[in-house]
Design a protein around this motif. Structure first.
Motif, PDB file in Angstrom:
ATOM      1  N   PHE A  89      23.672   8.410  13.903  1.00 60.34           N
ATOM      2  CA  PHE A  89      23.103   7.155  14.398  1.00 60.34           C
ATOM      3  C   PHE A  89      23.216   7.124  15.923  1.00 60.34           C
ATOM      4  CE2 PHE A  89      23.978   6.199  10.018  1.00 60.34           C
ATOM      5  CZ  PHE A  89      23.007   5.274   9.648  1.00 60.34           C
ATOM      6  N   PRO A  90      22.266   6.526  16.609  1.00 55.51           N
ATOM      7  CA  PRO A  90      22.356   6.454  18.072  1.00 55.51           C
ATOM      8  C   PRO A  90      23.505   5.561  18.507  1.00 55.51           C
ATOM      9  CG  PRO A  90      20.522   5.120  17.264  1.00 55.51           C
ATOM     10  CD  PRO A  90      21.035   5.895  16.092  1.00 55.51           C
ATOM     11  N   GLN A  91      24.197   6.006  19.557  1.00 57.88           N
ATOM     12  CA  GLN A  91      25.269   5.202  20.173  1.00 57.88           C
ATOM     13  C   GLN A  91      26.329   4.803  19.154  1.00 57.88           C
ATOM     14  OE1 GLN A  91      22.643   3.320  23.837  1.00 57.88           O
ATOM     15  NE2 GLN A  91      22.990   2.038  22.060  1.00 57.88           N
ATOM     16  N   ALA A  92      26.695   5.774  18.284  1.00 63.36           N
ATOM     17  CA  ALA A  92      27.647   5.491  17.211  1.00 63.36           C
ATOM     18  C   ALA A  92      28.871   6.395  17.313  1.00 63.36           C
ATOM     19  CB  ALA A  92      26.993   5.681  15.848  1.00 63.36           C
ATOM     20  N   VAL A  93      30.022   5.829  16.961  1.00 59.93           N
ATOM     21  CA  VAL A  93      31.272   6.562  16.870  1.00 59.93           C
ATOM     22  C   VAL A  93      31.757   6.485  15.425  1.00 59.93           C
ATOM     23  CG1 VAL A  93      32.624   4.517  17.509  1.00 59.93           C
ATOM     24  CG2 VAL A  93      33.618   6.782  17.817  1.00 59.93           C
ATOM     25  N   ALA A  94      32.435   7.529  14.968  1.00 61.88           N
ATOM     26  CA  ALA A  94      32.972   7.569  13.608  1.00 61.88           C
ATOM     27  C   ALA A  94      34.452   7.238  13.639  1.00 61.88           C
ATOM     28  CB  ALA A  94      32.763   8.952  12.995  1.00 61.88           C
ATOM     29  N   LEU A  95      34.864   6.257  12.839  1.00 58.85           N
ATOM     30  CA  LEU A  95      36.273   5.900  12.731  1.00 58.85           C
ATOM     31  C   LEU A  95      36.902   6.649  11.568  1.00 58.85           C
ATOM     32  CD1 LEU A  95      36.112   2.035  13.290  1.00 58.85           C
ATOM     33  CD2 LEU A  95      36.797   3.796  14.946  1.00 58.85           C
ATOM     34  N   VAL A  96      37.997   7.335  11.841  1.00 56.52           N
ATOM     35  CA  VAL A  96      38.739   8.053  10.806  1.00 56.52           C
ATOM     36  C   VAL A  96      40.072   7.342  10.636  1.00 56.52           C
ATOM     37  CG1 VAL A  96      39.850  10.224  10.180  1.00 56.52           C
ATOM     38  CG2 VAL A  96      37.600  10.242  11.268  1.00 56.52           C
ATOM     39  N   HIS A 109      45.228  15.484   8.610  1.00 52.89           N
ATOM     40  CA  HIS A 109      43.918  14.964   8.226  1.00 52.89           C
ATOM     41  C   HIS A 109      43.065  14.664   9.460  1.00 52.89           C
ATOM     42  CE1 HIS A 109      45.522  13.551   4.051  1.00 52.89           C
ATOM     43  NE2 HIS A 109      45.352  14.860   4.138  1.00 52.89           N
ATOM     44  N   LEU A 110      43.702  14.146  10.500  1.00 51.36           N
ATOM     45  CA  LEU A 110      42.964  13.902  11.740  1.00 51.36           C
ATOM     46  C   LEU A 110      42.473  15.214  12.328  1.00 51.36           C
ATOM     47  CD1 LEU A 110      41.980  12.023  13.985  1.00 51.36           C
ATOM     48  CD2 LEU A 110      44.231  12.248  15.052  1.00 51.36           C
ATOM     49  N   ASP A 111      43.324  16.245  12.329  1.00 53.10           N
ATOM     50  CA  ASP A 111      42.915  17.548  12.856  1.00 53.10           C
ATOM     51  C   ASP A 111      41.727  18.099  12.076  1.00 53.10           C
ATOM     52  OD1 ASP A 111      44.895  17.471  14.752  1.00 53.10           O
ATOM     53  OD2 ASP A 111      46.278  18.775  13.660  1.00 53.10           O
ATOM     54  N   GLU A 112      41.719  17.897  10.755  1.00 55.59           N
ATOM     55  CA  GLU A 112      40.600  18.358   9.932  1.00 55.59           C
ATOM     56  C   GLU A 112      39.296  17.669  10.364  1.00 55.59           C
ATOM     57  OE1 GLU A 112      39.084  18.280   5.260  1.00 55.59           O
ATOM     58  OE2 GLU A 112      40.912  17.230   5.858  1.00 55.59           O
TER      59      GLU A 112
END
Length: 293
Positions: free
Chosen positions: A261-268, A275-278
């Motif tokens: 999506f444009p101008q989008a960030v993914a929250l993990v 898991h964050l490193d993955e």
């Protein structure tokens, strides 16, 4: 483009916010919670690991861990606040029973670890909807309390926490929030939404700089989100791994879908450095929009 370097790509979170953040942000909903076990030094190690790995966006809320998530972030950011974008939310209230339970958090955590029935009871209570309050008085006091817990003088992105469409259309606190932006206590504000009606109402608000939205919902609203992005609204995709088993590329596919999506960030949202490193490894192998740098 394909990201092959060790640095994380960054995303402009909409021109209205003026914020640029790492393409993956850390969701901190379980930090300090009764059930997660991610508190104290364990939580602070997770936060430092995220920052050292290039994550520059931390997403929390005043209710997460009964405020403990914000306190942990505030402690972890001492000396490195300027390199981090803080997003927090308010607009939900604890019930009287939950306020009492918060006073006994430490023994409840111990009981939950030892007695499955206690753990189940806490989880069931947490799953219920909380009362909403997006009145100017409640939000003003919530901002001040979050600033204290986060040990900072400004919140980069403040989000209304899951108001319904009618509350958004009333907009009774919007002028107050605009005033907090002018005063420098907020850099920008937006809305975290749970359904299409709320998302549509939020996208119509001129002052909304960003929308936090479940990925599955966003995928049903692609044309509306594309139009909103062209008007300067940024997007924080949450719950990106819901339904991940139906994606041919699994978690890697979910991350790519969120960042498509444009101008989008993914929250993990995770309490595990591994898991964050993955997720960050998937990000580095993703093909992202040319506007991502």
């Amino acid at each position: 483009m394909t990201i092959s370097s060790t640095a994380l790509p960054s995303v402009a979170l909409g021109s209205r916010s003026g914020l640029r953040v790492s393409a993956i942000g850390l969701g901190c909903s379980r930090l300090g919670s009764t059930l997660s076990g991610c508190t104290g030094p364990v939580a602070e190690r997770l936060l430092r690991h995220a920052l050292d790995s290039g994550v520059t966006l931390l997403d929390t809320a005043n209710i997460y861990g009964q405020g403990e998530s914000e306190r942990l972030i505030g402690r972890a950011l001492q000396g490195r606040r300027d390199g981090v974008t803080l997003a927090t939310k308010a607009g939900q209230r604890f019930t009287a029973a939950q306020k009492v339970a918060a006073l006994a958090k430490a023994p409840l955590r111990m009981l939950a670890q030892q007695i499955p029935a206690v753990r189940d009871a806490i989880a069931n209570r947490r799953a219920g909807a909380l009362p909403r309050d997006v009145s100017p008085t409640h939000l003003q006091s919530s901002v001040e309390a979050s600033l204290r817990r986060l040990r900072t003088d400004r919140i980069d992105l403040f989000l209304l926490h899951s108001p319904d469409a009618e509350a958004i259309r009333r907009g009774e606190a919007f002028a107050m929030l605009d005033g907090l932006v002018r005063a420098g206590k907020l850099r920008a504000w937006g809305i975290s939404v749970d359904d299409a009606a709320a998302a549509e109402a939020a996208l119509a608000v001129p002052s909304v700089a960003a929308l936090q939205i479940p990925l599955e919902l966003a995928e049903t609203m692609r044309p509306a989100l594309a139009t909103a992005a062209a008007r300067g609204i940024g997007f924080m995709m949450r719950e990106i791994f819901n339904g991940v088993t139906t994606r041919p590329d699994g978690r890697a596919g979910a991350i790519q879908a969120a960042l498509g999506f444009p101008q989008a960030v993914a929250l993990v949202g995770t309490t595990s450095p591994a898991h964050l490193d993955e997720a960050l490894a998937h990000l580095r192998n993703a093909r992202l929009p040319e506007t991502t740098a």
